[in-house]
Design an enzyme around this catalytic site. Structure first.
Site, PDB file in Angstrom:
ATOM      1  N   ARG A  60       0.836  -1.203   0.000  1.00  0.00           N
ATOM      2  CA  ARG A  60       0.000   0.000   0.000  1.00  0.00           C
ATOM      3  C   ARG A  60       0.865   1.246   0.000  1.00  0.00           C
ATOM      4  O   ARG A  60       2.034   1.215   0.355  1.00  0.00           O
ATOM      5  CB  ARG A  60      -0.894   0.022   1.244  1.00  0.00           C
ATOM      6  CG  ARG A  60      -1.987  -1.017   1.224  1.00  0.00           C
ATOM      7  CD  ARG A  60      -2.815  -0.905   2.496  1.00  0.00           C
ATOM      8  NE  ARG A  60      -3.379   0.415   2.651  1.00  0.00           N
ATOM      9  CZ  ARG A  60      -3.121   1.237   3.665  1.00  0.00           C
ATOM     10  NH1 ARG A  60      -2.314   0.892   4.625  1.00  0.00           N
ATOM     11  NH2 ARG A  60      -3.696   2.418   3.718  1.00  0.00           N
ATOM     12  N   LYS A 119       4.311  -7.375  11.990  1.00  0.00           N
ATOM     13  CA  LYS A 119       3.527  -7.619  10.775  1.00  0.00           C
ATOM     14  C   LYS A 119       3.796  -9.012  10.209  1.00  0.00           C
ATOM     15  O   LYS A 119       4.941  -9.379   9.964  1.00  0.00           O
ATOM     16  CB  LYS A 119       3.882  -6.558   9.734  1.00  0.00           C
ATOM     17  CG  LYS A 119       3.115  -6.705   8.420  1.00  0.00           C
ATOM     18  CD  LYS A 119       3.183  -5.430   7.627  1.00  0.00           C
ATOM     19  CE  LYS A 119       2.605  -5.595   6.223  1.00  0.00           C
ATOM     20  NZ  LYS A 119       2.456  -4.303   5.550  1.00  0.00           N
ATOM     21  N   ARG A 247       0.053   4.229  13.121  1.00  0.00           N
ATOM     22  CA  ARG A 247       0.990   3.352  13.825  1.00  0.00           C
ATOM     23  C   ARG A 247       0.866   3.562  15.322  1.00  0.00           C
ATOM     24  O   ARG A 247       0.461   4.632  15.781  1.00  0.00           O
ATOM     25  CB  ARG A 247       2.423   3.577  13.350  1.00  0.00           C
ATOM     26  CG  ARG A 247       2.922   4.970  13.556  1.00  0.00           C
ATOM     27  CD  ARG A 247       4.282   5.156  12.883  1.00  0.00           C
ATOM     28  NE  ARG A 247       4.663   6.557  12.910  1.00  0.00           N
ATOM     29  CZ  ARG A 247       5.199   7.177  13.950  1.00  0.00           C
ATOM     30  NH1 ARG A 247       5.445   6.514  15.067  1.00  0.00           N
ATOM     31  NH2 ARG A 247       5.491   8.473  13.883  1.00  0.00           N
TER      32      ARG A 247
END
Ligand code: BTN
Length: 254
Positions: A60, A119, A247
């Site tokens: 992205r 992640k 974040r």
């Protein structure tokens, strides 16, 4: 080439999508880019396209997605889709993948899968075509095995931490059919049926977050359309733009 259970995947998808193709290629620039090119060229058949290696994987916000053959699962799925409202699709897709893989996986708005604050997977959704005949391309990259953290701000997570025996083919076999069901359910009913499931896996809920526009606040879950609700000094803000990145303010506690 690796071993891929392409026939088992096709058999699992066939009842939902009889004209479906499963295709595995040793190398591509990007499975999303390839499917977008095909759609623009008028090749519209529903396809699950896997690349053992991508040379120009895309993430992205113009970022890349790096992976090596064997250490990740990189694939994209395309089919015609006509939901009334597209908002929340990446959340529904993330939920589907997490449900297919492991209860410990969390979802980081709008489209990452996390394991303990790191992640594990990313989702890139694109659409092509006009009006009623829109085709969606859902691209998913999942880390399977450990790899160097070079260039990444935080160390990644990988699926074999949780499921040591699962290789790329088995992961795909678990994910594919539920993912198609999710897309169909989303087409009928939008994000609403996925709202409660997302809340259960919401990695940001009640944590301090920073938005890329500088806003700081507490994440307070998502609304029924999948927008992120952030409590700020100026009040509750709804973040819906995919262009905004979020974040955690502090590194998550282990
Ligand atoms: C992100 O983390 O920003 C999204 C990453 C999406 C990566 C997958 S890998 C398969 C598909 N092809 C691509 O080029 N990107 C997606």
């Amino acid at each position: 080439m690796m071993h891929w259970p392409a026939e088992a995947i096709w058999e699992a998808l066939y009842p939902q999508l009889p004209d479906f193709t499963v295709e595995v290629l040793p190398q591509l620039d990007s499975t999303n880019s390839e499917l977008m090119r095909r759609i623009r060229a008028g090749r519209l058949e529903p396809t699950l396209l896997v690349a053992e290696q991508q040379t120009a994987g895309r993430g992205r916000l113009g970022r890349g997605w790096q992976s090596q053959a064997g250490d990740s699962l990189t694939f994209s799925l395309t089919l015609p889709l006509a939901p009334r409202d597209w908002s929340g699709l990446s959340l529904a897709v993330g939920l589907s993948v997490a449900d297919s893989l492991h209860p410990a996986l969390q979802l980081k708005w709008p489209n990452d899968l996390w394991l303990q604050g790191r992640k594990l997977a990313g989702i890139l959704i694109e659409t092509a075509g006009m009006g009623e005949q829109r085709h969606v391309v859902v691209g998913i990259g999942i880390n399977l095995a450990a790899r160097p953290a070079d260039g990444l701000s935080t160390a990644p997570a990988w699926l074999q931490e949780l499921l040591p025996e699962v290789d790329a083919g088995q992961a795909l076999l678990r994910i594919a059919a539920p993912l198609v069901q999710t897309l169909r359910a989303f087409e009928r009913s939008g994000f609403a049926p996925f709202h409660a499931g997302f809340a259960q896996r919401d990695a940001l809920r009640d944590t301090a977050v920073t938005l890329s526009n500088g806003t700081v606040g507490m994440a307070r879950g998502v609304d029924v359309q999948g927008g992120l609700q952030v409590q700020t000094p100026a009040g509750l803000q709804l973040v819906t733009s995919a262009e905004v990145s979020v974040r955690p303010l502090a590194p998550p506690a282990e």
